[in-house]
Design an enzyme around this catalytic site. Structure first.
Site, PDB file in Angstrom:
ATOM      1  N   SER A 119      32.516 -41.466 -10.128  1.00  0.00           N
ATOM      2  CA  SER A 119      31.730 -41.739 -10.549  1.00  0.00           C
ATOM      3  C   SER A 119      31.291 -42.835 -11.460  1.00  0.00           C
ATOM      4  O   SER A 119      31.243 -43.308 -12.438  1.00  0.00           O
ATOM      5  CB  SER A 119      30.718 -40.161 -10.921  1.00  0.00           C
ATOM      6  OG  SER A 119      31.706 -39.238 -11.353  1.00  0.00           O
ATOM      7  N   HIS A 140      29.174 -44.576  -4.185  1.00  0.00           N
ATOM      8  CA  HIS A 140      28.322 -43.626  -5.084  1.00  0.00           C
ATOM      9  C   HIS A 140      27.269 -43.290  -5.394  1.00  0.00           C
ATOM     10  O   HIS A 140      26.263 -43.141  -4.907  1.00  0.00           O
ATOM     11  CB  HIS A 140      28.268 -43.637  -6.627  1.00  0.00           C
ATOM     12  CG  HIS A 140      28.334 -43.269  -7.498  1.00  0.00           C
ATOM     13  ND1 HIS A 140      28.132 -43.341  -8.957  1.00  0.00           N
ATOM     14  CD2 HIS A 140      28.759 -41.257  -7.427  1.00  0.00           C
ATOM     15  CE1 HIS A 140      27.226 -42.211  -9.370  1.00  0.00           C
ATOM     16  NE2 HIS A 140      27.891 -41.374  -8.498  1.00  0.00           N
ATOM     17  N   GLU A 152      25.377 -45.955  -5.578  1.00  0.00           N
ATOM     18  CA  GLU A 152      25.925 -47.355  -6.070  1.00  0.00           C
ATOM     19  C   GLU A 152      26.558 -47.890  -4.722  1.00  0.00           C
ATOM     20  O   GLU A 152      27.298 -47.128  -4.272  1.00  0.00           O
ATOM     21  CB  GLU A 152      26.326 -46.880  -6.726  1.00  0.00           C
ATOM     22  CG  GLU A 152      25.479 -46.869  -8.036  1.00  0.00           C
ATOM     23  CD  GLU A 152      26.240 -46.787  -9.492  1.00  0.00           C
ATOM     24  OE1 GLU A 152      25.269 -47.230 -10.724  1.00  0.00           O
ATOM     25  OE2 GLU A 152      27.312 -45.661  -9.259  1.00  0.00           O
ATOM     26  N   ASN A 190      26.000 -44.207 -14.448  1.00  0.00           N
ATOM     27  CA  ASN A 190      26.526 -43.634 -15.369  1.00  0.00           C
ATOM     28  C   ASN A 190      27.681 -43.821 -16.612  1.00  0.00           C
ATOM     29  O   ASN A 190      27.941 -43.521 -17.616  1.00  0.00           O
ATOM     30  CB  ASN A 190      28.477 -42.466 -14.523  1.00  0.00           C
ATOM     31  CG  ASN A 190      27.600 -41.865 -13.719  1.00  0.00           C
ATOM     32  OD1 ASN A 190      26.865 -40.777 -14.393  1.00  0.00           O
ATOM     33  ND2 ASN A 190      28.256 -40.719 -12.616  1.00  0.00           N
TER      34      ASN A 190
END
Length: 291
Positions: A119, A140, A152, A190
């Site tokens: 992440s 991800h 992602e 994130n």
């Protein structure tokens, strides 16, 4: 290239969810973990989550049975090296991930694509520890994997176009949506989300509001489905801290300094839901704020 066999390293919350969605989409899945208990727990979780989908009419009973039959487990890491696609979903520590890829490399098929569900960690740096940086990508998934629609896709500096296009098709086959992100610390989701959580922890640390008032303010005032501290417990406070450390180290900006209270909770082993205590205490019938 066509992906048929998928190897997943790590049978935790993310690894089990990834195995779930791939098996349901028709892929043969080999799930690896260092713990037999972890593998058994993962299979039980997948079974339970599939049954929930059956009860809601989203999956037929026959599809559930077929999905479970497509999942095999192993405690031998090298067993998954013969997969078309390997997805590393181990703990969010770079040294652990590097060791996994280094152990796999001598046993891989020439065409195998390597990916990491990290992440926040540099894809380029992880890829450099393998023999195939051109066939290495960040992959991800969001938590919980069976529910969340986004994946992602992060290209390292050496990732080639065929690898990217192959994984884009894989995401589409899962019924999910891909977002392409550049290889910068914490990528897109994130990079935005975890600093917000860290700021919420600072708000608690500085006494601006209690756990309950902070979460209620963001749910009712910003229409968030879950308060930031409740979300931190769901993600895992150790994971939140690891991401903040990556941001702080990678971008050298003091605005990404992890809140000392977040550090303290992690040092205490209060990591959130997985340890039954974080910003909330989950050991009773209903969660109770710890501050």
């Amino acid at each position: 290239m066509e992906i048929r066999k998928v190897g997943v390293v790590g049978a935790g919350q993310m690894g089990s969810g990834i195995a779930h969605v791939f098996s349901l989409a028709g892929y043969e899945v080999l799930l690896n973990d260092i713990s037999a208990e972890g593998l058994n727990k993962a299979l039980a979780t997948i079974d339970r989550n599939l049954e929930r989908q059956v009860s809601r009419g989203k999956v037929a009973a026959e599809e559930k049975a077929a999905a479970l039959a497509r999942i095999r487990t192993t405690m031998n890491l090298t067993d998954i090296a013969k997969s078309d696609l390997v997805i590393e979903a181990a703990t969010e520590r770079e040294t652990v991930k590097q060791a996994i890829f280094e152990d796999l490399v001598p046993h891989l098929l020439p065409h195998t694509i390597l990916t990491s569900n990290t992440s926040s960690i540099s894809i380029t740096r992880l890829a450099s520890r393998t023999d195939r940086p051109e066939r290495f990508m960040g992959f991800h998934f969001m938590n919980p994997v069976p529910v969340m629609q986004l994946v992602e896709l992060i290209r390292g500096i050496a990732t080639d176009d065929p690898t990217y296009r192959t994984l884009l098709k894989v995401v589409q086959s899962l019924g999910k949506t891909a977002a392409s992100a550049e290889d910068f610390p914490a990528f897109i989701v994130n990079r935005i989300l975890v600093p917000m959580i860290n700021e919420a922890v600072y708000t608690l640390y500085e006494g601006v509001g209690s756990v309950k008032s902070i979460d209620e303010s963001m749910k009712l005032g910003a229409n968030h489905p879950m308060g930031p501290l409740e979300l931190a417990d769901f993600i895992g406070l150790d994971t939140c801290l690891a991401i903040m450390n990556v941001l702080h180290d990678g971008l050298a900006d003091t605005k990404y300094r992890p809140c000392p209270l977040l550090v303290k909770y992690v040092e205490a082993g209060w990591l959130g839901r997985k340890t039954e205590r974080g910003f909330y205490d989950y050991r009773g019938e209903t969660p109770v704020p710890t501050r």
